[in-house]
Design a protein around this motif. Structure first.
Motif, PDB file in Angstrom:
ATOM      1  N   VAL A 217       0.844  -1.197   0.000  1.00  0.00           N
ATOM      2  CA  VAL A 217       0.000   0.000   0.000  1.00  0.00           C
ATOM      3  C   VAL A 217       0.879   1.247   0.000  1.00  0.00           C
ATOM      4  CG1 VAL A 217      -1.786   1.284   1.234  1.00  0.00           C
ATOM      5  CG2 VAL A 217      -1.872  -1.214   1.178  1.00  0.00           C
ATOM      6  N   LEU A 218       1.942   1.232   0.810  1.00  0.00           N
ATOM      7  CA  LEU A 218       2.877   2.359   0.865  1.00  0.00           C
ATOM      8  C   LEU A 218       3.493   2.615  -0.510  1.00  0.00           C
ATOM      9  CD1 LEU A 218       4.348   4.352   2.897  1.00  0.00           C
ATOM     10  CD2 LEU A 218       6.193   2.659   2.923  1.00  0.00           C
ATOM     11  N   TYR A 219       3.958   1.554  -1.184  1.00  0.00           N
ATOM     12  CA  TYR A 219       4.512   1.686  -2.530  1.00  0.00           C
ATOM     13  C   TYR A 219       3.485   2.323  -3.475  1.00  0.00           C
ATOM     14  CZ  TYR A 219       8.645  -1.372  -1.777  1.00  0.00           C
ATOM     15  OH  TYR A 219       9.839  -1.924  -1.367  1.00  0.00           O
ATOM     16  N   ALA A 220       2.227   1.868  -3.355  1.00  0.00           N
ATOM     17  CA  ALA A 220       1.179   2.326  -4.264  1.00  0.00           C
ATOM     18  C   ALA A 220       0.838   3.801  -4.041  1.00  0.00           C
ATOM     19  CB  ALA A 220      -0.075   1.479  -4.084  1.00  0.00           C
ATOM     20  N   GLN A 221       1.061   4.306  -2.839  1.00  0.00           N
ATOM     21  CA  GLN A 221       0.741   5.710  -2.550  1.00  0.00           C
ATOM     22  C   GLN A 221       1.891   6.655  -2.868  1.00  0.00           C
ATOM     23  OE1 GLN A 221      -2.453   6.170  -1.918  1.00  0.00           O
ATOM     24  NE2 GLN A 221      -2.540   3.926  -1.971  1.00  0.00           N
ATOM     25  N   ASN A 240       4.183  12.704   3.131  1.00  0.00           N
ATOM     26  CA  ASN A 240       2.992  12.791   2.284  1.00  0.00           C
ATOM     27  C   ASN A 240       2.525  11.405   1.846  1.00  0.00           C
ATOM     28  OD1 ASN A 240       2.955  15.591   2.468  1.00  0.00           O
ATOM     29  ND2 ASN A 240       4.173  15.871   0.608  1.00  0.00           N
ATOM     30  N   THR A 241       3.489  10.558   1.476  1.00  0.00           N
ATOM     31  CA  THR A 241       3.157   9.185   1.088  1.00  0.00           C
ATOM     32  C   THR A 241       2.554   8.433   2.267  1.00  0.00           C
ATOM     33  OG1 THR A 241       4.943   9.145  -0.551  1.00  0.00           O
ATOM     34  CG2 THR A 241       4.098   7.012   0.186  1.00  0.00           C
ATOM     35  N   ALA A 242       3.135   8.618   3.449  1.00  0.00           N
ATOM     36  CA  ALA A 242       2.614   7.959   4.645  1.00  0.00           C
ATOM     37  C   ALA A 242       1.191   8.423   4.952  1.00  0.00           C
ATOM     38  CB  ALA A 242       3.533   8.230   5.831  1.00  0.00           C
ATOM     39  N   ASP A 243       0.939   9.740   4.824  1.00  0.00           N
ATOM     40  CA  ASP A 243      -0.409  10.268   5.088  1.00  0.00           C
ATOM     41  C   ASP A 243      -1.433   9.637   4.148  1.00  0.00           C
ATOM     42  OD1 ASP A 243       0.539  11.874   7.108  1.00  0.00           O
ATOM     43  OD2 ASP A 243       0.649  13.698   5.874  1.00  0.00           O
ATOM     44  N   ARG A 244      -1.065   9.508   2.872  1.00  0.00           N
ATOM     45  CA  ARG A 244      -1.985   8.879   1.913  1.00  0.00           C
ATOM     46  C   ARG A 244      -2.202   7.406   2.237  1.00  0.00           C
ATOM     47  NH1 ARG A 244       0.911  12.318  -1.685  1.00  0.00           N
ATOM     48  NH2 ARG A 244       2.351  10.647  -2.300  1.00  0.00           N
ATOM     49  N   THR A 245      -1.172   6.749   2.773  1.00  0.00           N
ATOM     50  CA  THR A 245      -1.279   5.334   3.161  1.00  0.00           C
ATOM     51  C   THR A 245      -2.277   5.161   4.302  1.00  0.00           C
ATOM     52  OG1 THR A 245       1.001   4.888   2.457  1.00  0.00           O
ATOM     53  CG2 THR A 245       0.009   3.337   4.022  1.00  0.00           C
ATOM     54  N   TRP A 246      -2.148   5.985   5.349  1.00  0.00           N
ATOM     55  CA  TRP A 246      -3.078   5.877   6.491  1.00  0.00           C
ATOM     56  C   TRP A 246      -4.501   6.252   6.058  1.00  0.00           C
ATOM     57  CZ3 TRP A 246       0.452   3.256   8.040  1.00  0.00           C
ATOM     58  CH2 TRP A 246       1.728   3.699   8.351  1.00  0.00           C
ATOM     59  N   GLU A 247      -4.621   7.230   5.161  1.00  0.00           N
ATOM     60  CA  GLU A 247      -5.941   7.622   4.651  1.00  0.00           C
ATOM     61  C   GLU A 247      -6.595   6.448   3.915  1.00  0.00           C
ATOM     62  OE1 GLU A 247      -7.879  10.848   1.500  1.00  0.00           O
ATOM     63  OE2 GLU A 247      -5.814  11.115   2.203  1.00  0.00           O
ATOM     64  N   TYR A 248      -5.811   5.755   3.096  1.00  0.00           N
ATOM     65  CA  TYR A 248      -6.317   4.595   2.353  1.00  0.00           C
ATOM     66  C   TYR A 248      -6.786   3.507   3.314  1.00  0.00           C
ATOM     67  CZ  TYR A 248      -6.242   0.626  -0.948  1.00  0.00           C
ATOM     68  OH  TYR A 248      -6.590  -0.475  -1.702  1.00  0.00           O
TER      69      TYR A 248
END
Length: 414
Positions: A217-221, A240-248
């Protein structure tokens, strides 16, 4: 007279103290370094010995491969008795750490199955023998020794301290009787989860497979997966990538199995949910793992594997030797045998394990090449070309621990 008696007592105390200090000295100070010996001498000294191999024992097919294929052949060809001792790798490292602190020169472990964060921890704590792959004939004859996959392990330089035993890729499994077209990306997976509430979940971040799912998921974000796997962990640079990961992950949670109130503790629990039809997908870090489970009647025969964009994380796993192995010749001989074309071919077949091999096909004898190409890995296994096209390297080991902590804070406790 009393004074003489006291002096004798003091002398004896000094003597025993010196003995104790000697016993607690450097663990390998007086031991022969077999990594610099002639190979024939190594094999000769391995005869009629016992080699204790400590390894994760949670897969029956893997256990059978060791017990039914490796063990009898090592005995017949080299007169080595291989004992497989099942134990989780962190516990193995803790055992070695305890032996090191006690100054135990003749340890109880000769071979460890290891990779990733466990290798990093073992190397940093000086729990391994040191560089030994240069002495292994099979490794140097049949493997591409300069392959980057053999030179680093989750970002940690290998430096000859472990020998490549196998390689695997992460895949998802679904029941095609229920899912005609599996998701092609993590965006499509999110939509599918919302459209099919309760039919998907994943193991907790402390589980090896669950952590791998989360890193996917992290890679995908990320803008590009290489933004993660090509760089050391720097939290401020991936915020920013981490934030999108937790949002997903928080977005899909309400529509997970049990509404996300409980995550499977491990892959075994997720497989059970899948086999019972409670969820329609499972996953795992072995592209051929479903075959044995299908044959055993655990998974439905309509089970197939798939990967999603941006790709499938794969890695190499290794065999290593502890710093205080009491049978270095036996360990070296056993590892060399397990790296042989014959042993790798048997491991590649779905009879026992069915996993991919790190051996170089263009370096092995032509007749064995033909046997490899003739192996039917099973209907549930993706074509080699598809796996190769989707392959993504692992990130450095620190991402594993980071994911455990952050997932708990950002998803579980939210």
């Amino acid at each position: 007279m009393i004074r003489g008696f006291i002096m004798r007592i003091l002398s004896m105390m000094v003597f025993f103290t010196l003995l104790l200090l000697s016993a607690c000295g450097e663990p390998t100070a007086n031991k022969t370094d077999w990594t610099n010996k002639n190979w024939k001498e190594i094999e000769s000294n391995a005869e009629d010995t016992t080699v204790r191999m400590f390894m994760w024992g949670g897969d029956e097919g893997i256990n059978q491969y060791i017990d039914e294929w490796i063990v009898p052949r090592l005995k017949k060809s080299y007169d080595i008795t291989l004992e497989r001792i099942p134990m989780d790798t962190p516990e193995i490292l803790q055992k070695l750490q305890t032996e090191k602190q006690a100054g135990k020169q003749d340890g109880t472990i000769d071979i460890i199955w290891i990779n990733g964060e466990n290798f990093k921890n073992a190397k940093e704590n000086e729990l391994l023998l040191g560089s030994f792959t240069g002495v292994l004939p099979n490794y140097n004859e049949y493997y591409q020794t300069e392959d980057p996959a053999f030179l680093t392990d989750f970002g940690t330089p290998v430096e000859g301290m472990e020998a490549p035993w196998g390689k695997v890729q992460f895949v998802f499994h679904c029941d095609t009787a229920k899912i005609e077209k599996p998701p092609r990306s993590f965006a499509e997976l999110k939509s599918w989860i919302h459209e099919n509430p309760g039919k998907f979940t994943y193991p907790r971040a402390k589980d090896f497979s669950g952590n791998a799912f989360l890193r996917h998921v992290l890679y995908a974000q990320a803008e590009q997966p290489s933004d993660i796997f090509n760089r050391p962990l720097q939290e401020e640079k991936i915020s920013n990538t981490a934030d999108r990961t937790w949002e997903y992950l928080n977005d899909i949670e309400p529509d997970l199995w049990r509404s996300g109130d409980h995550y499977p503790d491990n892959l075994t629990e997720l497989d059970r949910l899948y086999s019972q039809g409670e969820v329609w997908m499972t996953m795992g870090y072995n592209e051929s793992r479903a075959e044995a489970l299908i044959e055993e009647g655990v998974f439905p025969r309509t089970t197939r594997s798939f990967v999603m964009e941006p790709g499938s994380i794969g890695n190499t796993h290794f065999l290593s030797i502890p710093f205080n192995s009491s049978n270095q010749p036996g360990a070296l001989t056993a590892i060399n045998f397990m790296l042989s074309p014959e042993a790798q071919l048997a491991k590649y077949k779905p009879d026992y394990w069915g996993e991919n091999t790190p051996i170089s096909m263009d370096k092995i004898p032509e007749e064995i090449q033909k046997e490899f190409h003739a192996v039917e890995r099973g209907e549930s296994v993706l074509p080699t070309k598809k796996l190769e096209e989707s392959f993504l390297p692992e990130s450095e080991a620190s991402y594993v621990e980071w994911m455990k902590e952050q997932w708990f804070n950002e998803v579980v406790q939210k």
